[in-house]
Design an enzyme around this catalytic site. Structure first.
Site, PDB file in Angstrom:
ATOM      1  N   GLU A 440      16.623 -45.272  15.822  1.00  0.00           N
ATOM      2  CA  GLU A 440      15.856 -44.027  15.937  1.00  0.00           C
ATOM      3  C   GLU A 440      15.315 -43.833  17.340  1.00  0.00           C
ATOM      4  O   GLU A 440      14.742 -42.791  17.646  1.00  0.00           O
ATOM      5  CB  GLU A 440      14.661 -44.052  14.981  1.00  0.00           C
ATOM      6  CG  GLU A 440      15.021 -44.006  13.528  1.00  0.00           C
ATOM      7  CD  GLU A 440      13.791 -44.129  12.655  1.00  0.00           C
ATOM      8  OE1 GLU A 440      13.439 -43.157  12.003  1.00  0.00           O
ATOM      9  OE2 GLU A 440      13.178 -45.223  12.630  1.00  0.00           O
ATOM     10  N   CYS A 511      21.666 -41.837   8.564  1.00  0.00           N
ATOM     11  CA  CYS A 511      20.885 -41.311   7.436  1.00  0.00           C
ATOM     12  C   CYS A 511      19.994 -40.143   7.841  1.00  0.00           C
ATOM     13  O   CYS A 511      19.237 -39.642   7.030  1.00  0.00           O
ATOM     14  CB  CYS A 511      20.056 -42.412   6.795  1.00  0.00           C
ATOM     15  SG  CYS A 511      18.852 -43.136   7.911  1.00  0.00           S
TER      16      CYS A 511
HETATM   17  C1  PEP Z   1      15.255 -40.139  10.899  1.00  0.00           C
HETATM   18  O1  PEP Z   1      14.367 -40.264  11.742  1.00  0.00           O
HETATM   19  O2  PEP Z   1      16.369 -39.656  11.147  1.00  0.00           O
HETATM   20  C2  PEP Z   1      15.008 -40.562   9.507  1.00  0.00           C
HETATM   21  C3  PEP Z   1      15.986 -40.595   8.625  1.00  0.00           C
HETATM   22  O3  PEP Z   1      13.734 -40.864   9.151  1.00  0.00           O
HETATM   23  P1  PEP Z   1      12.582 -39.765   8.823  1.00  0.00           P
HETATM   24  O4  PEP Z   1      13.226 -38.405   8.792  1.00  0.00           O
HETATM   25  O5  PEP Z   1      11.977 -40.153   7.527  1.00  0.00           O
HETATM   26  O6  PEP Z   1      11.673 -39.936   9.985  1.00  0.00           O
HETATM   27 MG    MG Z   2      12.582 -41.419  11.277  1.00  0.00          MG
END
Ligand code: PEP
Ligand code: MG
Length: 589
Positions: A440, A511
């Site tokens: 991330e 994801c």
């Molecule tokens: C992302 O950051 O892409 C992720 C899947 O986590 P979230 O959207 O929950 O921050």
């Molecule tokens: Mg995230």
């Protein structure tokens, strides 16, 4: 008859629809009035008391309905607002402002709730700062009652508690939309959401997409011109909202809806087919989930597994940290429901936009760059260890290997710390686990090879990766097109992460929301990702795209995209490629 006006906006969740507007939680502009003559004060006081009683009744009715439909935990917010409004001291404060200081009823409410909100904001604690919004919400609700004619009161309260609110299919219009507000509506009657704040990957937008409800953000000044009952049409032409649409626009909406339903039928036919490219490469299609309520949709979509289970929602629904036994029962239920299919549990990812009301958190200047994800967990080892032990116990009890994913990773030391803990807990519980990292941050994307031996898999969280790579807050609608996963810099980070992970024998997945769009899926398939994970509703369109492409062509497309200068160009390139293959557009296309 009012003339049609087209308003340019951004699509947060796709879909074409028309219906009457229902203003919900719209900002009220009230002029503060003080110095009301003494003779008028009793009437203001009576209006105030009537509104406070009515708002309390409405909140209790809402709590009853939401509790029945969605569970007691979701009703708590309404109960706590009703408690505040029933508080003797709070009521005495309001009355005093009218009788002694001569405020009008509405001004007294605004004055008192704003003063409480400001007091809360000054406290150096995330929990109390979140309470500031509660006071503002309460203020809005009571003021709406003050402004509402007396004869409407009974029917409004009845509607709040009824099974149908909105009572008729409506386009819900609200300046902002939080996940909490969303559950207060009877969703079968919500045709669409129109807001004036919130980015494409704000949690509200992700939620609207996962519910399959069209949503759009338009400028605040335009939102202010919409009244209750105004007819609105979303996307008669992509990216536009029509206010007071004429017959031609309504006919266009109708034919687009027919096209959408034919498309849904076409996609349904793919349900039992695998996501295999024309050249024979199978790509795993996984679903994202955040609670038990998502599991039915995940099974119905025939997902290959769960690629991201956001465990923070379990924690957010509680008033204190859930104990180890209840956590492990929860994880076991998820594993049981998924049968033998793999489940990737993400460790508690709090901080920034996801505060935990009961976990003290100092005020931070840049919360997205602050104490969140694994940083917070390593500083709170009791919480981390109890979550890991609960997951491993669930594994031991079900005989299944759990996949544990670590959020916000920047350095190998963070993964080593988690892997060591998991190693010890495996011995203690007899459970089996694979530990992997989310990619991330640009730091993680650039250094995947350094994680060999401490990470069995990677999963790209493109939502956060995009905001960190482009220095563009994912929640900020002012940044418009600046925040986009299609930016060549983000594509190139994802490509590098995937290639490096493969070179080290790690499994590779994505994801973030990028995997939910057919255009994104083309690039991700070209990069070589093994698995894509998206909300269950997004999977059919992604599968359709994968089944139509040949990897050689997709790789060629990726090469061209990486030489382009903007997100708009790379997105268009993928869209045109898919159009040639007759693939339906994804969200926001
Ligand atoms: C992302 O950051 O892409 C992720 C899947 O986590 P979230 O959207 O929950 O921050
Ligand atoms: Mg995230």
């Amino acid at each position: 008859m009012a003339e049609e006006k087209r308003i340019a906006g951004s699509v947060l969740s796709p879909g074409t629809v028309a219906g009457p507007a229902l203003l919900a939680g719209a900002e009220q502009t009230i002029a503060i009035r003080r110095g009301i003559p003494a003779v008028e004060r009793p009437a203001e006081l009576a209006a105030l008391s009537r509104a406070v009683e009515a708002a309390t009744g409405e909140l209790l009715a809402l709590a009853g309905r939401v509790g029945k439909e969605l569970g007691a935990d979701k009703a708590e917010i309404f109960e706590s607002h009703a408690d505040i409004l029933s508080d003797e001291e709070f009521r005495a404060d309001l009355s005093r402002l009218v009788t002694e200081e001569g405020y009008s009823a509405a001004s007294a409410v605004r004055e008192a709730t704003e003063a409480h909100a400001k007091d809360m904001e000054e406290l150096d604690d995330e929990y109390f700062r979140a309470r500031a919004d509660d006071f503002r919400d309460i203020g809005h609700r009571v003021i709406e009652w003050i402004m509402r004619p007396a004869e409407e009161e009974a029917s409004h309260i009845a509607k709040a508690g009824a099974d149908c609110f909105p009572a008729v299919p409506s386009v819900v219009v609200s300046r902002t939309l939080s996940p909490g507000q969303t559950v207060a509506f009877h969703l079968p009657n919500v045709l669409a959401f129109v807001v004036s704040a919130g980015g494409a990957n704000s949690h509200a937008a992700i939620l609207a997409r996962s519910l399959g409800i069209p949503a759009m953000v338009i400028p605040e000044a335009e939102l202010a011109t919409i009244s209750n009952g105004t007819t609105l049409a979303l996307n008669p032409e992509p990216g536009f909202l029509a206010r007071d649409p004429g017959p031609e626009t309504l006919a266009a909406v109708e034919s687009e809806r027919e096209r959408e339903s034919r498309r849904a039928e076409r996609l349904k036919a793919l349900l039992d087919l695998p996501a295999v490219t024309r050249c024979g490469r199978r790509i795993g299609l996984y679903a994202n989930g955040g609670g038990m309520k998502d599991l039915a949709g995940i099974s119905a979509a025939r997902a290959d597994g769960i690629g991201l289970f956001r465990t923070e929602f379990l924690f957010m629904e509680q008033e204190s940290f859930p104990d180890e036994a209840s956590q492990s029962a929860y994880y076991r239920r998820v594993l049981d429901t998924m049968g033998g299919r793999p489940v990737i549990f993400r460790l508690l990812d709090i901080g920034a936009d996801k505060p935990l009301p009961y976990a003290p958190h100092p005020r931070e200047n840049n919360p997205f760059l602050g104490w969140r994800g694994i940083r917070w967990l390593l500083d709170n080892p009791d919480v981390l260890i109890s979550q890991l032990r609960a997951m491993l116990t669930a594994s031991a009890e079900t005989g299944r290997t759990v996949r544990i994913m670590v959020p916000m990773v920047c350095s190998r030391a963070e993964m080593t710390a988690v892997s060591d803990l998991v190693g010890n807990l495996k011995r203690e519980t007899g459970g089996e686990a694979l530990v992997g990292m989310m990619v991330e941050t640009p730091a993680a994307a650039m250094t995947v090879r350094a994680f060999e031996g401490v990470s069995s898999f990677i999963s790209v969280g493109s939502n956060d990766l995009t905001q960190y790579a482009l220095a563009a807050d994912r929640e900020n609608e002012l940044l418009g097109g600046l925040y986009s996963e299609f930016h060549p810099a983000v594509l190139s980070l994802m490509q590098k992460a995937c290639a490096d992970a493969k070179a080290c024998g790690m499994e590779t997945g994505v994801c973030g929301e990028f995997a939910a769009s057919p255009e994104g899926a083309v690039y991700l398939a070209a990069m070589g990702f093994d698995e894509l994970s998206a909300s269950a509703r997004a999977l059919p369109a992604v599968k359709e795209a994968i089944r139509l492409i040949a990897l050689e062509d997709a790789r060629d497309l990726l090469r061209r995209a990486l030489s382009l200068g903007s997100a708009a160009e790379t997105r268009l390139l993928a869209r045109e490629f898919l159009d040639r293959l007759a693939v339906s557009p994804g969200p926001g296309a």
